[in-house]
Design a protein around this motif. Structure first.
Motif, PDB file in Angstrom:
ATOM      1  N   ALA A 386     -24.421   1.609 -10.134  1.00  0.00           N
ATOM      2  CA  ALA A 386     -23.624   0.717  -9.952  1.00  0.00           C
ATOM      3  C   ALA A 386     -23.309   0.724  -8.142  1.00  0.00           C
ATOM      4  CB  ALA A 386     -22.021   1.108 -10.728  1.00  0.00           C
ATOM      5  N   PRO A 387     -23.190  -0.825  -8.007  1.00  0.00           N
ATOM      6  CA  PRO A 387     -22.665  -0.939  -6.748  1.00  0.00           C
ATOM      7  C   PRO A 387     -21.624   0.102  -5.799  1.00  0.00           C
ATOM      8  CG  PRO A 387     -21.769  -2.771  -7.117  1.00  0.00           C
ATOM      9  CD  PRO A 387     -22.719  -1.853  -8.269  1.00  0.00           C
ATOM     10  N   SER A 388     -21.674  -0.358  -4.536  1.00  0.00           N
ATOM     11  CA  SER A 388     -20.192   1.003  -3.567  1.00  0.00           C
ATOM     12  C   SER A 388     -19.020  -0.027  -3.657  1.00  0.00           C
ATOM     13  CB  SER A 388     -20.758   1.324  -2.702  1.00  0.00           C
ATOM     14  OG  SER A 388     -21.723   1.954  -2.566  1.00  0.00           O
ATOM     15  N   ARG A 389     -18.104   0.699  -4.180  1.00  0.00           N
ATOM     16  CA  ARG A 389     -16.737  -0.402  -4.172  1.00  0.00           C
ATOM     17  C   ARG A 389     -15.865   0.011  -2.897  1.00  0.00           C
ATOM     18  NH1 ARG A 389     -10.942   1.922  -6.846  1.00  0.00           N
ATOM     19  NH2 ARG A 389      -9.764   0.018  -6.289  1.00  0.00           N
ATOM     20  N   TYR A 390     -15.363  -0.836  -2.415  1.00  0.00           N
ATOM     21  CA  TYR A 390     -14.598  -1.044  -0.895  1.00  0.00           C
ATOM     22  C   TYR A 390     -13.520  -1.610  -1.400  1.00  0.00           C
ATOM     23  CZ  TYR A 390     -19.032  -1.268   1.746  1.00  0.00           C
ATOM     24  OH  TYR A 390     -19.897  -0.776   1.417  1.00  0.00           O
ATOM     25  N   PHE A 391     -11.745  -0.515  -1.250  1.00  0.00           N
ATOM     26  CA  PHE A 391     -10.957  -0.669  -1.484  1.00  0.00           C
ATOM     27  C   PHE A 391     -10.269  -0.736   0.238  1.00  0.00           C
ATOM     28  CE2 PHE A 391     -11.442   3.174  -2.722  1.00  0.00           C
ATOM     29  CZ  PHE A 391     -10.862   4.133  -2.282  1.00  0.00           C
ATOM     30  N   THR A 392      -8.656  -1.085   0.100  1.00  0.00           N
ATOM     31  CA  THR A 392      -7.862  -0.672   1.068  1.00  0.00           C
ATOM     32  C   THR A 392      -6.877  -0.186   0.208  1.00  0.00           C
ATOM     33  OG1 THR A 392      -8.624  -2.640   2.208  1.00  0.00           O
ATOM     34  CG2 THR A 392      -6.784  -1.743   2.462  1.00  0.00           C
ATOM     35  N   ARG A 393      -5.902   0.633   1.004  1.00  0.00           N
ATOM     36  CA  ARG A 393      -4.346   1.474   1.078  1.00  0.00           C
ATOM     37  C   ARG A 393      -4.098   1.138   1.440  1.00  0.00           C
ATOM     38  NH1 ARG A 393      -6.149   1.382  -3.638  1.00  0.00           N
ATOM     39  NH2 ARG A 393      -6.722   2.975  -4.921  1.00  0.00           N
ATOM     40  N   PHE A 394      -2.825   0.041   1.989  1.00  0.00           N
ATOM     41  CA  PHE A 394      -1.312  -0.554   2.026  1.00  0.00           C
ATOM     42  C   PHE A 394      -0.382   0.198   2.140  1.00  0.00           C
ATOM     43  CE2 PHE A 394      -1.361  -5.344   4.552  1.00  0.00           C
ATOM     44  CZ  PHE A 394       0.058  -4.650   4.845  1.00  0.00           C
ATOM     45  N   LYS A 395       0.252   0.390   3.746  1.00  0.00           N
ATOM     46  CA  LYS A 395       1.395   1.064   2.583  1.00  0.00           C
ATOM     47  C   LYS A 395       2.755   0.366   4.201  1.00  0.00           C
ATOM     48  CE  LYS A 395       0.593   5.877   1.151  1.00  0.00           C
ATOM     49  NZ  LYS A 395       1.524   5.126  -0.218  1.00  0.00           N
ATOM     50  N   VAL A 396       3.635  -0.090   3.461  1.00  0.00           N
ATOM     51  CA  VAL A 396       5.501  -0.173   4.829  1.00  0.00           C
ATOM     52  C   VAL A 396       6.021   0.716   4.646  1.00  0.00           C
ATOM     53  CG1 VAL A 396       5.588  -1.695   3.149  1.00  0.00           C
ATOM     54  CG2 VAL A 396       6.416  -2.222   5.799  1.00  0.00           C
ATOM     55  N   ASN A 397       6.639   1.326   5.593  1.00  0.00           N
ATOM     56  CA  ASN A 397       7.617   2.381   5.924  1.00  0.00           C
ATOM     57  C   ASN A 397       7.359   3.371   4.501  1.00  0.00           C
ATOM     58  OD1 ASN A 397       8.448   1.067   8.047  1.00  0.00           O
ATOM     59  ND2 ASN A 397      10.657   0.148   6.428  1.00  0.00           N
ATOM     60  N   GLY A 398       6.389   3.515   4.862  1.00  0.00           N
ATOM     61  CA  GLY A 398       5.902   4.729   3.340  1.00  0.00           C
ATOM     62  C   GLY A 398       5.539   4.096   1.569  1.00  0.00           C
ATOM     63  N   ARG A 399       5.688   3.265   1.746  1.00  0.00           N
ATOM     64  CA  ARG A 399       5.919   2.144   0.102  1.00  0.00           C
ATOM     65  C   ARG A 399       4.683   1.334   0.480  1.00  0.00           C
ATOM     66  NH1 ARG A 399       8.923   5.417  -2.151  1.00  0.00           N
ATOM     67  NH2 ARG A 399       9.469   3.616  -4.287  1.00  0.00           N
ATOM     68  N   ASP A 400       3.597   1.808  -0.958  1.00  0.00           N
ATOM     69  CA  ASP A 400       3.015   1.176  -1.585  1.00  0.00           C
ATOM     70  C   ASP A 400       2.900  -0.436  -1.173  1.00  0.00           C
ATOM     71  OD1 ASP A 400       0.451   2.976  -1.607  1.00  0.00           O
ATOM     72  OD2 ASP A 400       1.755   3.726  -3.603  1.00  0.00           O
ATOM     73  N   VAL A 401       2.082  -1.119  -0.759  1.00  0.00           N
ATOM     74  CA  VAL A 401       2.022  -2.618  -0.828  1.00  0.00           C
ATOM     75  C   VAL A 401       1.143  -2.569  -1.691  1.00  0.00           C
ATOM     76  CG1 VAL A 401       1.621  -4.940   0.178  1.00  0.00           C
ATOM     77  CG2 VAL A 401       2.697  -2.873   1.449  1.00  0.00           C
ATOM     78  N   GLY A 402       1.325  -3.955  -3.045  1.00  0.00           N
ATOM     79  CA  GLY A 402       0.553  -4.835  -3.682  1.00  0.00           C
ATOM     80  C   GLY A 402       1.464  -5.139  -4.739  1.00  0.00           C
ATOM     81  N   PRO A 403       0.714  -6.759  -5.017  1.00  0.00           N
ATOM     82  CA  PRO A 403      -0.614  -7.128  -4.120  1.00  0.00           C
ATOM     83  C   PRO A 403      -0.262  -7.562  -2.677  1.00  0.00           C
ATOM     84  CG  PRO A 403      -0.577  -8.623  -5.840  1.00  0.00           C
ATOM     85  CD  PRO A 403       0.956  -7.882  -6.072  1.00  0.00           C
ATOM     86  N   PHE A 404      -1.560  -7.164  -2.136  1.00  0.00           N
ATOM     87  CA  PHE A 404      -1.471  -7.666  -0.682  1.00  0.00           C
ATOM     88  C   PHE A 404      -2.228  -8.733   0.582  1.00  0.00           C
ATOM     89  CE2 PHE A 404      -3.990  -3.744  -0.970  1.00  0.00           C
ATOM     90  CZ  PHE A 404      -5.369  -4.479   0.005  1.00  0.00           C
ATOM     91  N   ASP A 405      -1.614  -9.020   1.650  1.00  0.00           N
ATOM     92  CA  ASP A 405      -3.039  -9.502   2.227  1.00  0.00           C
ATOM     93  C   ASP A 405      -3.202 -11.397   1.181  1.00  0.00           C
ATOM     94  OD1 ASP A 405      -4.607 -10.977   3.843  1.00  0.00           O
ATOM     95  OD2 ASP A 405      -6.240 -10.004   3.399  1.00  0.00           O
ATOM     96  N   ILE A 406      -2.178 -11.499   0.731  1.00  0.00           N
ATOM     97  CA  ILE A 406      -2.243 -12.889  -0.254  1.00  0.00           C
ATOM     98  C   ILE A 406      -2.017 -13.772   0.688  1.00  0.00           C
ATOM     99  CG2 ILE A 406      -1.068 -14.413  -1.865  1.00  0.00           C
ATOM    100  CD1 ILE A 406       0.484 -11.659  -3.088  1.00  0.00           C
ATOM    101  N   PRO A 407      -2.999 -15.016   0.723  1.00  0.00           N
ATOM    102  CA  PRO A 407      -3.293 -16.314   1.946  1.00  0.00           C
ATOM    103  C   PRO A 407      -2.410 -17.264   1.548  1.00  0.00           C
ATOM    104  CG  PRO A 407      -5.274 -15.137   1.236  1.00  0.00           C
ATOM    105  CD  PRO A 407      -4.350 -14.780   0.488  1.00  0.00           C
TER     106      PRO A 407
END
Length: 457
Positions: A386-407
Protein backbone atom coordinates in the motif's frame (compact mmCIF):
# COMPACT_ATOMS: atom_id res chain seq x y z
CA UNK A 1 2.56 18.79 -22.41
CA UNK A 2 2.26 15.05 -22.94
CA UNK A 3 -0.91 13.31 -21.91
CA UNK A 4 1.06 11.04 -19.62
CA UNK A 5 1.85 14.16 -17.62
CA UNK A 6 -1.77 15.25 -17.60
CA UNK A 7 -3.14 11.91 -16.42
CA UNK A 8 -2.43 12.54 -12.71
CA UNK A 9 -4.38 15.77 -12.98
CA UNK A 10 -7.45 14.01 -14.31
CA UNK A 11 -7.05 11.23 -11.76
CA UNK A 12 -7.21 13.71 -8.93
CA UNK A 13 -9.85 15.65 -10.80
CA UNK A 14 -12.41 12.93 -10.31
CA UNK A 15 -12.26 13.68 -6.62
CA UNK A 16 -15.10 16.10 -7.05
CA UNK A 17 -17.50 13.46 -8.21
CA UNK A 18 -19.15 12.81 -4.89
CA UNK A 19 -22.44 11.54 -3.51
CA UNK A 20 -23.54 13.15 -0.26
CA UNK A 21 -23.68 11.34 3.10
CA UNK A 22 -23.27 12.56 6.68
CA UNK A 23 -20.12 13.24 8.70
CA UNK A 24 -20.05 13.93 12.44
CA UNK A 25 -18.49 17.35 11.82
CA UNK A 26 -19.63 18.65 8.47
CA UNK A 27 -21.92 16.16 6.81
CA UNK A 28 -19.25 14.11 5.08
CA UNK A 29 -19.33 14.13 1.32
CA UNK A 30 -17.42 11.01 0.19
CA UNK A 31 -15.83 10.97 -3.23
CA UNK A 32 -17.45 7.80 -4.51
CA UNK A 33 -15.06 7.29 -7.33
CA UNK A 34 -12.41 8.62 -9.64
CA UNK A 35 -12.87 8.49 -13.39
CA UNK A 36 -12.08 4.92 -14.34
CA UNK A 37 -10.12 5.42 -17.53
CA UNK A 38 -7.54 7.85 -16.18
CA UNK A 39 -4.55 5.60 -15.74
CA UNK A 40 -5.08 2.62 -18.00
CA UNK A 41 -6.05 4.57 -21.11
CA UNK A 42 -4.40 7.93 -20.74
CA UNK A 43 -0.92 6.96 -19.61
CA UNK A 44 -0.24 4.82 -22.68
CA UNK A 45 -1.01 7.64 -25.07
CA UNK A 46 1.70 9.84 -26.48
CA UNK A 47 -0.67 12.40 -27.98
CA UNK A 48 -0.01 15.85 -26.62
CA UNK A 49 -3.24 17.31 -25.30
CA UNK A 50 -4.04 20.02 -22.80
CA UNK A 51 -6.34 19.56 -19.82
CA UNK A 52 -9.06 21.41 -21.70
CA UNK A 53 -8.71 19.13 -24.72
CA UNK A 54 -8.86 16.01 -22.54
CA UNK A 55 -12.12 17.22 -20.98
CA UNK A 56 -13.62 18.40 -24.25
CA UNK A 57 -13.02 15.06 -25.95
CA UNK A 58 -14.61 13.08 -23.10
CA UNK A 59 -18.42 13.11 -23.19
CA UNK A 60 -18.49 12.48 -19.45
CA UNK A 61 -17.36 16.09 -18.93
CA UNK A 62 -19.44 17.77 -21.63
CA UNK A 63 -21.55 19.79 -19.20
CA UNK A 64 -18.47 20.95 -17.26
CA UNK A 65 -16.90 22.03 -20.55
CA UNK A 66 -20.01 24.07 -21.28
CA UNK A 67 -19.43 25.94 -18.02
CA UNK A 68 -15.71 26.34 -18.74
CA UNK A 69 -16.54 27.82 -22.16
CA UNK A 70 -18.36 30.69 -20.44
CA UNK A 71 -15.02 32.09 -19.26
CA UNK A 72 -12.30 32.75 -21.82
CA UNK A 73 -9.76 33.10 -19.01
CA UNK A 74 -10.47 29.60 -17.69
CA UNK A 75 -10.33 28.18 -21.22
CA UNK A 76 -7.01 29.89 -21.89
CA UNK A 77 -5.53 28.56 -18.65
CA UNK A 78 -6.67 24.95 -19.11
CA UNK A 79 -5.80 24.98 -22.82
CA UNK A 80 -2.28 26.34 -22.34
CA UNK A 81 0.23 23.53 -23.07
CA UNK A 82 2.93 25.39 -21.13
CA UNK A 83 0.97 25.25 -17.86
CA UNK A 84 1.56 22.48 -15.34
CA UNK A 85 -1.41 22.37 -12.99
CA UNK A 86 -3.91 20.15 -11.21
CA UNK A 87 -7.60 20.46 -12.05
CA UNK A 88 -10.42 18.92 -10.02
CA UNK A 89 -13.02 18.10 -12.69
CA UNK A 90 -16.72 17.42 -12.13
CA UNK A 91 -18.31 14.80 -14.44
CA UNK A 92 -21.82 15.11 -15.85
CA UNK A 93 -23.16 12.70 -13.25
CA UNK A 94 -22.14 15.14 -10.50
CA UNK A 95 -24.28 17.95 -11.89
CA UNK A 96 -28.08 18.29 -11.51
CA UNK A 97 -30.23 17.33 -14.45
CA UNK A 98 -32.63 19.86 -15.96
CA UNK A 99 -36.25 19.30 -14.94
CA UNK A 100 -38.82 18.11 -17.40
CA UNK A 101 -41.03 20.77 -18.94
CA UNK A 102 -43.99 21.49 -16.69
CA UNK A 103 -42.78 19.61 -13.62
CA UNK A 104 -42.08 22.87 -11.79
CA UNK A 105 -39.62 21.26 -9.39
CA UNK A 106 -36.43 22.98 -10.48
CA UNK A 107 -38.15 26.33 -11.01
CA UNK A 108 -39.40 26.24 -7.46
CA UNK A 109 -35.92 25.48 -6.13
CA UNK A 110 -34.21 28.18 -8.15
CA UNK A 111 -36.68 30.98 -7.45
CA UNK A 112 -36.80 33.89 -9.88
CA UNK A 113 -35.58 32.75 -13.29
CA UNK A 114 -33.61 36.00 -13.60
CA UNK A 115 -31.55 35.23 -10.49
CA UNK A 116 -27.99 34.03 -11.03
CA UNK A 117 -27.10 30.82 -9.22
CA UNK A 118 -23.99 30.68 -7.03
CA UNK A 119 -23.21 26.97 -7.22
CA UNK A 120 -21.66 25.13 -10.15
CA UNK A 121 -24.65 22.85 -10.74
CA UNK A 122 -27.12 25.73 -10.84
CA UNK A 123 -24.85 27.72 -13.13
CA UNK A 124 -24.56 24.84 -15.61
CA UNK A 125 -28.35 24.51 -15.67
CA UNK A 126 -28.77 28.22 -16.33
CA UNK A 127 -26.13 28.15 -19.08
CA UNK A 128 -27.97 25.28 -20.74
CA UNK A 129 -31.27 27.14 -20.49
CA UNK A 130 -29.70 30.19 -22.15
CA UNK A 131 -28.67 28.06 -25.14
CA UNK A 132 -32.34 27.50 -25.95
CA UNK A 133 -33.17 31.22 -25.96
CA UNK A 134 -32.95 33.51 -29.01
CA UNK A 135 -30.00 35.85 -29.21
CA UNK A 136 -30.54 39.11 -27.35
CA UNK A 137 -28.67 41.71 -25.36
CA UNK A 138 -30.15 40.39 -22.12
CA UNK A 139 -28.98 36.87 -22.96
CA UNK A 140 -25.41 38.05 -23.50
CA UNK A 141 -25.41 39.99 -20.23
CA UNK A 142 -26.63 36.95 -18.30
CA UNK A 143 -24.01 34.73 -19.92
CA UNK A 144 -21.34 37.24 -18.95
CA UNK A 145 -22.53 37.33 -15.33
CA UNK A 146 -22.71 33.54 -15.15
CA UNK A 147 -19.23 33.33 -16.66
CA UNK A 148 -17.76 35.57 -13.96
CA UNK A 149 -19.13 33.38 -11.17
CA UNK A 150 -18.07 30.18 -12.95
CA UNK A 151 -14.54 31.59 -13.25
CA UNK A 152 -14.35 32.10 -9.49
CA UNK A 153 -15.72 28.66 -8.63
CA UNK A 154 -13.49 26.82 -11.09
CA UNK A 155 -10.45 28.78 -9.89
CA UNK A 156 -10.98 27.01 -6.56
CA UNK A 157 -10.79 23.69 -8.44
CA UNK A 158 -7.32 24.47 -9.79
CA UNK A 159 -3.96 24.02 -8.08
CA UNK A 160 -1.23 26.00 -9.87
CA UNK A 161 1.15 23.03 -9.79
CA UNK A 162 0.88 19.44 -11.03
CA UNK A 163 0.50 16.80 -8.32
CA UNK A 164 0.19 13.07 -8.78
CA UNK A 165 -2.21 11.41 -6.38
CA UNK A 166 0.66 9.96 -4.34
CA UNK A 167 2.28 13.38 -4.06
CA UNK A 168 -0.92 15.18 -3.10
CA UNK A 169 -1.09 13.48 0.31
CA UNK A 170 2.41 14.56 1.32
CA UNK A 171 1.22 17.98 2.45
CA UNK A 172 -1.84 18.98 4.42
CA UNK A 173 -2.74 22.18 2.59
CA UNK A 174 -2.45 23.61 -0.92
CA UNK A 175 -3.03 27.05 -2.35
CA UNK A 176 -5.61 27.16 -5.15
CA UNK A 177 -5.87 29.51 -8.11
CA UNK A 178 -8.58 31.61 -6.38
CA UNK A 179 -7.55 34.93 -4.84
CA UNK A 180 -10.33 37.27 -3.71
CA UNK A 181 -10.08 40.97 -4.46
CA UNK A 182 -11.81 42.02 -1.24
CA UNK A 183 -8.71 41.53 0.90
CA UNK A 184 -9.70 38.12 2.29
CA UNK A 185 -6.64 36.09 3.33
CA UNK A 186 -4.64 39.32 2.88
CA UNK A 187 -4.87 38.81 -0.89
CA UNK A 188 -3.31 35.36 -0.65
CA UNK A 189 -4.97 32.41 -2.49
CA UNK A 190 -7.73 30.42 -0.80
CA UNK A 191 -6.64 26.91 0.11
CA UNK A 192 -7.65 23.27 0.06
CA UNK A 193 -6.74 20.89 2.88
CA UNK A 194 -5.83 17.24 2.29
CA UNK A 195 -5.86 14.37 4.78
CA UNK A 196 -5.16 10.69 4.07
CA UNK A 197 -5.38 7.30 5.78
CA UNK A 198 -3.85 3.96 4.78
CA UNK A 199 -6.32 1.40 6.13
CA UNK A 200 -8.73 1.77 4.56
CA UNK A 201 -7.11 3.93 1.86
CA UNK A 202 -8.89 7.28 2.03
CA UNK A 203 -8.30 10.81 0.89
CA UNK A 204 -10.18 13.72 2.41
CA UNK A 205 -10.33 17.21 0.99
CA UNK A 206 -11.40 20.12 3.20
CA UNK A 207 -12.18 17.60 5.97
CA UNK A 208 -15.66 16.73 4.74
CA UNK A 209 -14.91 15.45 1.24
CA UNK A 210 -13.74 11.84 1.18
CA UNK A 211 -12.42 9.60 -1.59
CA UNK A 212 -13.71 6.14 -0.73
CA UNK A 213 -12.94 4.29 -4.00
CA UNK A 214 -10.39 4.89 -6.71
CA UNK A 215 -10.18 4.19 -10.44
CA UNK A 216 -13.87 3.46 -10.82
CA UNK A 217 -16.55 5.13 -12.84
CA UNK A 218 -18.18 8.02 -10.97
CA UNK A 219 -21.69 7.47 -9.66
CA UNK A 220 -24.83 9.66 -9.64
CA UNK A 221 -26.04 12.12 -6.99
CA UNK A 222 -22.75 13.93 -6.75
CA UNK A 223 -21.67 17.54 -6.32
CA UNK A 224 -18.74 19.93 -6.63
CA UNK A 225 -16.96 21.95 -3.98
CA UNK A 226 -17.59 25.65 -3.51
CA UNK A 227 -15.05 28.13 -2.13
CA UNK A 228 -15.47 28.14 1.66
CA UNK A 229 -17.39 30.79 3.63
CA UNK A 230 -15.97 32.79 6.52
CA UNK A 231 -14.96 31.14 9.79
CA UNK A 232 -18.06 32.39 11.58
CA UNK A 233 -20.36 31.24 8.79
CA UNK A 234 -18.78 27.76 8.82
CA UNK A 235 -19.45 27.38 12.54
CA UNK A 236 -22.90 29.00 12.33
CA UNK A 237 -23.99 26.47 9.70
CA UNK A 238 -23.17 23.62 12.10
CA UNK A 239 -25.22 24.35 15.22
CA UNK A 240 -25.02 20.74 16.42
CA UNK A 241 -21.25 21.19 16.80
CA UNK A 242 -20.73 24.92 17.50
CA UNK A 243 -23.99 26.28 18.94
CA UNK A 244 -22.31 27.36 22.19
CA UNK A 245 -19.42 28.95 20.33
CA UNK A 246 -21.52 30.96 17.87
CA UNK A 247 -23.93 32.05 20.61
CA UNK A 248 -21.04 33.20 22.79
CA UNK A 249 -19.29 35.01 19.93
CA UNK A 250 -22.43 36.99 19.14
CA UNK A 251 -23.25 37.61 22.79
CA UNK A 252 -19.95 39.35 23.52
CA UNK A 253 -19.68 41.23 20.21
CA UNK A 254 -16.75 39.37 18.64
CA UNK A 255 -18.51 38.41 15.39
CA UNK A 256 -16.51 40.93 13.40
CA UNK A 257 -13.26 39.29 14.52
CA UNK A 258 -14.13 35.92 12.95
CA UNK A 259 -16.57 36.84 10.17
CA UNK A 260 -16.28 38.58 6.81
CA UNK A 261 -19.41 39.83 5.08
CA UNK A 262 -20.57 42.00 2.21
CA UNK A 263 -22.49 45.23 2.77
CA UNK A 264 -24.53 47.09 0.18
CA UNK A 265 -23.88 50.67 -0.75
CA UNK A 266 -26.44 53.44 -0.21
CA UNK A 267 -27.39 56.45 -2.28
CA UNK A 268 -25.35 55.30 -5.24
CA UNK A 269 -22.22 54.45 -3.26
CA UNK A 270 -20.42 51.19 -3.86
CA UNK A 271 -20.68 48.42 -1.29
CA UNK A 272 -17.80 46.38 0.04
CA UNK A 273 -16.67 43.89 2.67
CA UNK A 274 -16.20 44.16 6.41
CA UNK A 275 -14.72 41.94 9.06
CA UNK A 276 -11.54 39.95 9.58
CA UNK A 277 -9.41 39.44 6.48
CA UNK A 278 -7.10 36.70 7.77
CA UNK A 279 -7.44 35.05 11.15
CA UNK A 280 -6.96 31.74 12.94
CA UNK A 281 -9.62 30.43 15.31
CA UNK A 282 -9.40 27.50 17.70
CA UNK A 283 -13.12 26.88 18.05
CA UNK A 284 -14.31 24.88 21.06
CA UNK A 285 -17.14 22.46 20.33
CA UNK A 286 -20.41 22.53 22.25
CA UNK A 287 -19.09 19.49 24.11
CA UNK A 288 -16.15 21.54 25.34
CA UNK A 289 -18.55 24.00 26.97
CA UNK A 290 -20.77 21.24 28.32
CA UNK A 291 -17.81 19.62 30.07
CA UNK A 292 -17.21 22.77 32.11
CA UNK A 293 -18.56 22.77 35.68
CA UNK A 294 -22.27 23.58 35.48
CA UNK A 295 -21.95 26.57 37.77
CA UNK A 296 -19.16 28.00 35.58
CA UNK A 297 -21.22 27.52 32.44
CA UNK A 298 -24.16 29.36 34.00
CA UNK A 299 -21.84 32.16 35.12
CA UNK A 300 -20.28 32.65 31.67
CA UNK A 301 -23.64 32.97 29.94
CA UNK A 302 -25.09 35.29 32.57
CA UNK A 303 -24.80 39.10 32.55
CA UNK A 304 -22.25 38.82 35.37
CA UNK A 305 -19.90 36.60 33.38
CA UNK A 306 -20.05 38.38 30.03
CA UNK A 307 -16.65 40.04 30.43
CA UNK A 308 -15.03 36.73 31.41
CA UNK A 309 -16.64 35.01 28.43
CA UNK A 310 -15.37 37.69 26.07
CA UNK A 311 -11.79 37.39 27.33
CA UNK A 312 -11.91 33.59 27.12
CA UNK A 313 -13.06 33.72 23.52
CA UNK A 314 -10.43 36.32 22.64
CA UNK A 315 -7.85 33.82 23.89
CA UNK A 316 -9.00 31.37 21.18
CA UNK A 317 -8.59 33.88 18.31
CA UNK A 318 -5.28 34.69 16.57
CA UNK A 319 -5.84 37.94 14.62
CA UNK A 320 -4.20 38.93 11.33
CA UNK A 321 -2.63 35.53 10.90
CA UNK A 322 -3.68 32.40 9.04
CA UNK A 323 -1.63 29.68 10.68
CA UNK A 324 -2.34 26.96 8.09
CA UNK A 325 -1.48 29.41 5.32
CA UNK A 326 2.01 29.74 6.80
CA UNK A 327 2.34 25.95 6.99
CA UNK A 328 1.60 25.81 3.28
CA UNK A 329 4.80 27.73 2.56
CA UNK A 330 7.16 25.51 4.56
CA UNK A 331 9.27 23.50 2.11
CA UNK A 332 11.73 21.89 4.52
CA UNK A 333 12.58 21.73 8.17
CA UNK A 334 15.31 24.37 7.92
CA UNK A 335 12.59 26.97 7.38
CA UNK A 336 10.87 26.00 10.60
CA UNK A 337 13.50 27.18 13.05
CA UNK A 338 13.44 30.95 12.65
CA UNK A 339 11.68 33.75 14.48
CA UNK A 340 9.42 32.46 17.22
CA UNK A 341 9.50 28.89 15.96
CA UNK A 342 11.78 26.38 17.63
CA UNK A 343 12.60 22.67 17.40
CA UNK A 344 10.39 20.47 19.51
CA UNK A 345 10.61 17.07 21.08
CA UNK A 346 7.66 14.74 21.50
CA UNK A 347 7.54 11.04 22.37
CA UNK A 348 8.44 9.10 19.25
CA UNK A 349 7.03 5.63 20.02
CA UNK A 350 4.68 4.44 18.73
CA UNK A 351 4.86 7.20 16.11
CA UNK A 352 7.54 7.05 13.41
CA UNK A 353 10.27 9.65 13.32
CA UNK A 354 8.67 12.90 12.12
CA UNK A 355 9.64 14.42 8.81
CA UNK A 356 9.57 17.71 10.68
CA UNK A 357 8.26 19.11 13.94
CA UNK A 358 8.23 22.53 15.52
CA UNK A 359 6.77 24.77 18.19
CA UNK A 360 5.11 28.07 17.47
CA UNK A 361 3.97 30.80 19.88
CA UNK A 362 0.94 32.69 18.58
CA UNK A 363 -0.27 36.04 19.97
CA UNK A 364 -4.01 36.07 20.56
CA UNK A 365 -6.70 38.73 20.52
CA UNK A 366 -6.37 38.75 24.32
CA UNK A 367 -3.50 41.10 25.06
CA UNK A 368 -0.39 39.56 26.68
CA UNK A 369 -1.71 36.04 26.19
CA UNK A 370 -0.27 33.54 23.72
CA UNK A 371 -1.08 30.06 22.45
CA UNK A 372 1.58 27.38 22.19
CA UNK A 373 1.22 25.28 19.05
CA UNK A 374 3.10 22.09 18.29
CA UNK A 375 3.01 20.50 14.83
CA UNK A 376 4.68 17.27 13.74
CA UNK A 377 4.41 15.77 10.25
CA UNK A 378 4.94 12.03 9.73
CA UNK A 379 5.33 9.45 7.01
CA UNK A 380 4.35 5.89 7.83
CA UNK A 381 4.75 2.79 5.69
CA UNK A 382 2.72 -0.28 6.57
CA UNK A 383 4.16 -3.78 5.89
CA UNK A 384 1.60 -4.15 3.12
CA UNK A 385 1.51 -3.42 -0.62
CA UNK A 386 0.00 0.00 0.00
CA UNK A 387 1.19 3.58 -0.51
CA UNK A 388 2.83 5.47 2.32
CA UNK A 389 0.62 7.53 4.56
CA UNK A 390 1.42 11.12 5.49
CA UNK A 391 -0.23 12.60 8.55
CA UNK A 392 0.11 15.51 10.96
CA UNK A 393 -0.23 15.73 14.72
CA UNK A 394 -1.41 19.18 15.83
CA UNK A 395 -1.56 20.37 19.45
CA UNK A 396 -2.40 23.68 21.08
CA UNK A 397 -1.41 24.18 24.72
CA UNK A 398 -0.72 20.45 24.85
CA UNK A 399 -4.23 19.50 23.70
CA UNK A 400 -5.02 17.65 20.48
CA UNK A 401 -6.59 19.65 17.69
CA UNK A 402 -8.92 17.98 15.23
CA UNK A 403 -10.21 18.40 12.72
CA UNK A 404 -7.57 21.04 12.02
CA UNK A 405 -6.85 23.34 9.13
CA UNK A 406 -10.40 23.73 7.85
CA UNK A 407 -10.02 26.36 5.12
CA UNK A 408 -12.21 29.44 5.34
CA UNK A 409 -12.64 32.58 3.27
CA UNK A 410 -10.81 34.60 5.88
CA UNK A 411 -8.37 32.16 7.44
CA UNK A 412 -8.31 28.76 9.09
CA UNK A 413 -10.59 27.00 11.59
CA UNK A 414 -9.17 24.47 14.05
CA UNK A 415 -11.58 22.41 16.16
CA UNK A 416 -10.83 21.69 19.82
CA UNK A 417 -12.83 19.69 22.33
CA UNK A 418 -11.56 21.50 25.43
CA UNK A 419 -11.89 25.15 26.41
CA UNK A 420 -8.35 26.51 26.67
CA UNK A 421 -7.32 27.91 30.03
CA UNK A 422 -5.76 31.40 29.65
CA UNK A 423 -3.75 31.13 32.86
CA UNK A 424 -1.33 28.84 31.00
CA UNK A 425 -0.89 31.29 28.17
CA UNK A 426 -0.15 34.48 30.09
CA UNK A 427 3.06 36.28 29.21
CA UNK A 428 5.02 36.71 26.00
CA UNK A 429 6.22 33.11 25.75
CA UNK A 430 4.78 30.15 27.55
CA UNK A 431 6.46 26.80 28.13
CA UNK A 432 5.54 24.33 25.41
CA UNK A 433 3.75 21.40 26.99
CA UNK A 434 2.63 18.28 25.24
CA UNK A 435 1.00 16.30 28.00
CA UNK A 436 -2.11 18.28 28.80
CA UNK A 437 -3.47 15.58 31.10
CA UNK A 438 -4.47 18.10 33.77
CA UNK A 439 -6.55 20.23 31.40
CA UNK A 440 -9.83 18.49 32.22
CA UNK A 441 -9.55 19.57 35.88
CA UNK A 442 -8.14 23.02 35.23
CA UNK A 443 -11.52 24.72 35.71
CA UNK A 444 -12.40 23.21 39.09
CA UNK A 445 -11.02 26.23 40.98
CA UNK A 446 -12.47 28.85 38.62
CA UNK A 447 -14.25 30.73 41.41
CA UNK A 448 -10.89 31.52 43.01
CA UNK A 449 -9.46 33.37 40.02
CA UNK A 450 -11.80 33.81 37.01
CA UNK A 451 -14.08 36.65 38.26
CA UNK A 452 -11.11 38.70 39.41
CA UNK A 453 -9.14 37.93 36.22
CA UNK A 454 -12.10 39.05 34.09
CA UNK A 455 -12.04 42.50 35.72
CA UNK A 456 -8.32 43.05 35.11
CA UNK A 457 -7.29 45.21 32.15
Amino acid sequence: MRLANIAPLVFVAGAYALPVVTLPWFGEVPLHGLVKSCWGYFQDSEVERTVYQVLKEDNEYSRLVKAIDLSDRVVDLLDDPSKSLTFFAVPNSALPRPGKPGDGGDDHDRGDSRDIAHDLGGLVLQAEELDSLPESRDKEKRKERIGLIVRGILAYHILPEKYESADLVQNSTYATNLTLKDGSMDYEPLRLSVLSTSIPPRLRINTFVEVTKRDIQAQNDQSSLLPPPSIFQETFLLPEVFSYFTTAIQRVGLTGDVDRWHFSGHDGTKGGFRGATATTVFAPTSGAFQRLPKKLRMFLFSPFGEKALRKLLQYHIVPNFSFAQRLCAFDDVTKLHGGEMAPAHIPKPPLPHPLYEFNFTLPTLLEHHHLRVHVAHYKSKLPLPAPSRYFTRFKVNGRDVGPFDIPARNGALHVITTLLNPRKGHGHHGRHEHDGTDEDNSWDDWEEWLPQWAMEN
